[in-house]
Enzyme design. Structure first.
Site, PDB file in Angstrom:
ATOM      1  N   GLU A   1     -27.772 116.278  46.078  1.00 37.77           N
ATOM      2  CA  GLU A   1     -27.476 115.738  47.509  1.00 37.77           C
ATOM      3  C   GLU A   1     -28.183 115.723  48.887  1.00 37.77           C
ATOM      4  O   GLU A   1     -29.324 116.902  49.306  1.00 37.77           O
ATOM      5  CB  GLU A   1     -26.138 116.403  48.127  1.00 37.77           C
ATOM      6  CG  GLU A   1     -24.859 116.282  48.893  1.00 37.77           C
ATOM      7  CD  GLU A   1     -24.096 117.260  49.508  1.00 37.77           C
ATOM      8  OE1 GLU A   1     -24.109 117.005  50.293  1.00 37.77           O
ATOM      9  OE2 GLU A   1     -24.707 118.523  49.432  1.00 37.77           O
TER      10      GLU A   1
ATOM     11  N   LYS B   1     -16.848 131.081  62.810  1.00 37.72           N
ATOM     12  CA  LYS B   1     -18.104 130.850  63.102  1.00 37.72           C
ATOM     13  C   LYS B   1     -18.552 129.021  62.983  1.00 37.72           C
ATOM     14  O   LYS B   1     -18.634 128.971  61.797  1.00 37.72           O
ATOM     15  CB  LYS B   1     -18.908 131.389  61.949  1.00 37.72           C
ATOM     16  CG  LYS B   1     -20.640 131.647  62.488  1.00 37.72           C
ATOM     17  CD  LYS B   1     -21.144 132.607  61.554  1.00 37.72           C
ATOM     18  CE  LYS B   1     -21.706 131.230  60.577  1.00 37.72           C
ATOM     19  NZ  LYS B   1     -23.052 129.993  61.794  1.00 37.72           N
TER      20      LYS B   1
ATOM     21  N   GLY C   1     -21.237 128.094  49.011  1.00 32.78           N
ATOM     22  CA  GLY C   1     -20.209 128.051  48.669  1.00 32.78           C
ATOM     23  C   GLY C   1     -19.806 129.048  47.290  1.00 32.78           C
ATOM     24  O   GLY C   1     -18.879 129.951  47.481  1.00 32.78           O
TER      25      GLY C   1
ATOM     26  N   CYS D   1     -20.708 115.025  53.758  1.00 32.45           N
ATOM     27  CA  CYS D   1     -20.192 115.643  52.393  1.00 32.45           C
ATOM     28  C   CYS D   1     -20.190 114.157  51.237  1.00 32.45           C
ATOM     29  O   CYS D   1     -20.276 114.554  50.404  1.00 32.45           O
ATOM     30  CB  CYS D   1     -19.797 116.611  52.180  1.00 32.45           C
ATOM     31  SG  CYS D   1     -18.023 116.481  53.295  1.00 32.45           S
TER      32      CYS D   1
ATOM     33  N   THR E   1     -23.090 123.262  48.716  1.00 33.21           N
ATOM     34  CA  THR E   1     -22.792 124.285  47.301  1.00 33.21           C
ATOM     35  C   THR E   1     -23.457 125.347  47.370  1.00 33.21           C
ATOM     36  O   THR E   1     -21.829 126.529  46.805  1.00 33.21           O
ATOM     37  CB  THR E   1     -22.695 123.453  46.580  1.00 33.21           C
ATOM     38  OG1 THR E   1     -22.077 122.236  46.602  1.00 33.21           O
ATOM     39  CG2 THR E   1     -22.467 123.957  44.588  1.00 33.21           C
ATOM     40  N   GLU E   2     -24.300 126.021  47.717  1.00 30.74           N
ATOM     41  CA  GLU E   2     -25.415 126.721  47.202  1.00 30.74           C
ATOM     42  C   GLU E   2     -24.535 127.500  47.862  1.00 30.74           C
ATOM     43  O   GLU E   2     -24.036 129.137  47.425  1.00 30.74           O
ATOM     44  CB  GLU E   2     -26.710 126.960  47.750  1.00 30.74           C
ATOM     45  CG  GLU E   2     -27.660 128.066  47.395  1.00 30.74           C
ATOM     46  CD  GLU E   2     -29.107 128.000  47.676  1.00 30.74           C
ATOM     47  OE1 GLU E   2     -29.778 129.124  47.745  1.00 30.74           O
ATOM     48  OE2 GLU E   2     -28.913 126.932  48.235  1.00 30.74           O
TER      49      GLU E   2
ATOM     50  N   GLU F   1     -14.203 123.202  50.544  1.00 28.16           N
ATOM     51  CA  GLU F   1     -15.101 121.954  50.875  1.00 28.16           C
ATOM     52  C   GLU F   1     -16.533 122.152  50.435  1.00 28.16           C
ATOM     53  O   GLU F   1     -17.717 122.419  51.885  1.00 28.16           O
ATOM     54  CB  GLU F   1     -15.101 121.635  52.052  1.00 28.16           C
ATOM     55  CG  GLU F   1     -14.400 119.323  51.665  1.00 28.16           C
ATOM     56  CD  GLU F   1     -15.517 119.116  52.065  1.00 28.16           C
ATOM     57  OE1 GLU F   1     -16.454 119.029  52.025  1.00 28.16           O
ATOM     58  OE2 GLU F   1     -15.428 119.022  53.654  1.00 28.16           O
TER      59      GLU F   1
END
Length: 478
Positions: free
Chosen positions: A389, A183, A240, A291, A237-238, A257
């Site tokens: 970030e 996706k 992930g 990233c 990260t959220e 990642e």
């Protein structure tokens, strides 16, 4: 200082033919979504509508996973040398269509054509070439005498490097005998759909690669589907964390990642001009949509003034504008949502007392999503711009006096994806690198990648490695 003026050097849009609409790529053919839902994709530089693509729902995810499962048996049974032939064909087709794909990537993503042409496309082809070479050598990779593929891989990729992230994930999966349901990001679906056509052109068996376009709900359906054996995700990260919760307690293998807040550490013996180029490349490459971007500059106090003067002079020469102009250094921000995020954090930096500087010569286009290259000084560790970030062209500058303080500040982050060290002392490079909690540490350079080199992070930057021999392991039962 007079700045050399460049005449516009636009790349032609005529080299790429964008259809008015695209379906989902399932079992070797394009088809509409089961619920006939579609959504538009726009150019972030002009806000023009480029095309519309199908929005995959639960039924489409199920169809794609079933197609991949059916294809898995014959594909995994092929000798490695036969699978390698397909990967070599794909790599060569990416090279042959590189100009077309580079223009498409810059239109859909907003990045400068120079970066699409010189970085994204060569690296994407190189990953398929590299993993084609591994396909018949898996028993020698150090994972046992007879490593076997995991099964069906569900892969979700971000919008910052659409085609390159596709290559990072699809190439090792196919080389090891797995099949794929991928996706792409909602805002950058076009290069993945063009890749589907490359798969057909290469004669890849039906169902080995399936591509589902959609938003976060599509990705969530894919990750949760019981027919998926391996999940690979690159993104925030959220998200992930949410994926990790979804796959917890299941049979699914997972690699993540995620985000980063990399420290670029410049010591007092560093070559200033070289360091400035590395700093600029580290944070302003791809509009800071990286990233592993060097978004925190840690500079030794004794050279702070000299380094910042040189950095500001260099930033005055950066050209912001049309992504298809070969002279452009910084393109458009990918979306209105991302631009709002960057503006919010930049405003927070000023509100918390940091000093904001932008080149006086930088004029932004009136249409599209744009943000000028930005430098913050007098930044404290507690500031949001030093902790969160930003994912944009914003650099936060902090200082240090000793190597121990540099390491402490560099590691004072929930992330651990990358770092940079600038010094003439090899012993200092080795000593500091050994203490940094980062998956990748560059010495006297930044943002250098190679298919043979593994990439990944610690802490909230995720786990697992992509690239190199290490990138095979996540797709093998060993």
């Amino acid at each position: 200082m007079s700045i050399f003026a460049y005449a516009p050097a636009p790349e032609s849009r005529a080299v790429v033919d964008i259809a008015p609409s695209y379906g989902l790529f399932i079992d070797g053919e394009f088809r509409p979504a089961a619920e006939d839902k579609v959504f538009p994709t726009h150019s972030p530089a002009t806000e023009e509508r480029l095309s519309e693509v199908a929005h995959a729902g639960a039924a489409d995810v199920d169809a794609a996973v079933r197609a991949a499962r059916t294809a898995f048996g014959p594909w995994s049974a092929l000798p490695g040398a036969e699978r390698a032939k397909y990967l070599f064909r794909i790599a060569r087709l990416i090279q042959e269509r590189s100009r077309e794909l580079a223009v498409l990537e810059s239109l859909d993503n907003g990045k400068p054509i120079r970066e699409s042409r010189d970085t994204d496309l060569p690296q994407a082809a190189a990953h398929f070439f590299y993993y084609a070479g591994w396909a018949d050598k898996l028993r020698y990779a150090g994972f046992g005498p007879d490593p076997r593929p995991v099964g069906v891989a569900g892969q979700v990729i971000p919008w910052n490097f659409p085609l390159l992230m596709l290559a990072w994930k699809v190439a090792p999966a196919l080389a090891t005998g797995n099949t794929v349901v991928l996706k792409p990001a909602e805002t950058t679906p076009l290069s993945a759909l063009f890749f589907a056509d490359i798969c057909r052109q290469a004669g890849l068996p039906r169902g080995v690669v399936n591509i589902l376009t959609g938003d976060g709900s599509t990705g969530a359906e894919l990750v949760a589907h019981p027919g998926i054996d391996k999940v690979a995700f690159t993104g925030s990260t959220e998200v992930g964390r949410a994926i990790a919760r979804t796959v917890a307690g299941t049979h699914k293998r997972l690699t993540l990642e995620l985000g980063g807040k990399a420290a670029n550490i410049v010591f007092d013996d560093a070559p200033i001009d070289q360091a400035v180029e590395g700093i600029v490349n580290g944070i302003f490459f791809n509009q800071g949509h990286v990233c592993c971007a060097g978004s925190r500059l840690l500079v030794q106090e004794s050279i702070q003034e000299e380094l910042l003067d040189a950095l500001k002079r260099r930033m005055e020469t950066l050209r912001v504008g049309d992504p298809l102009d070969k002279n452009t250094d910084i393109g458009a921000i990918n979306s209105a949502e991302q631009l709002a995020r960057i503006r919010e954090l930049a405003a927070a930096g000023e509100a918390e007392g940091a000093g904001r500087w932008q080149p006086a010569s930088c004029e932004l286009p009136s249409q599209g999503y744009w943000f000028a290259p930005t430098l913050f000084t007098e930044v404290q560790q507690s500031h949001r711009i030093a902790r969160e970030e930003i994912f944009g062209p914003v650099l936060s500058v902090l200082t240090f006096r000793t190597p121990e303080e540099a390491v402490a500040k560099a590691n004072n982050t929930p992330y651990g994806l990358s770092a940079g060290i600038w010094t003439e002392k090899g012993s200092r490079i080795l000593s500091v690198a050994d203490k940094l909690r980062a998956g990748v540490v560059w010495a006297n350079t930044f943002n250098k990648f190679d298919p043979a080199s593994p990439f990944g992070g610690y802490k909230e930057s995720g786990f697992g490695r992509e690239g190199g021999r290490h990138g095979l392991e996540a797709y093998l039962n060993v």
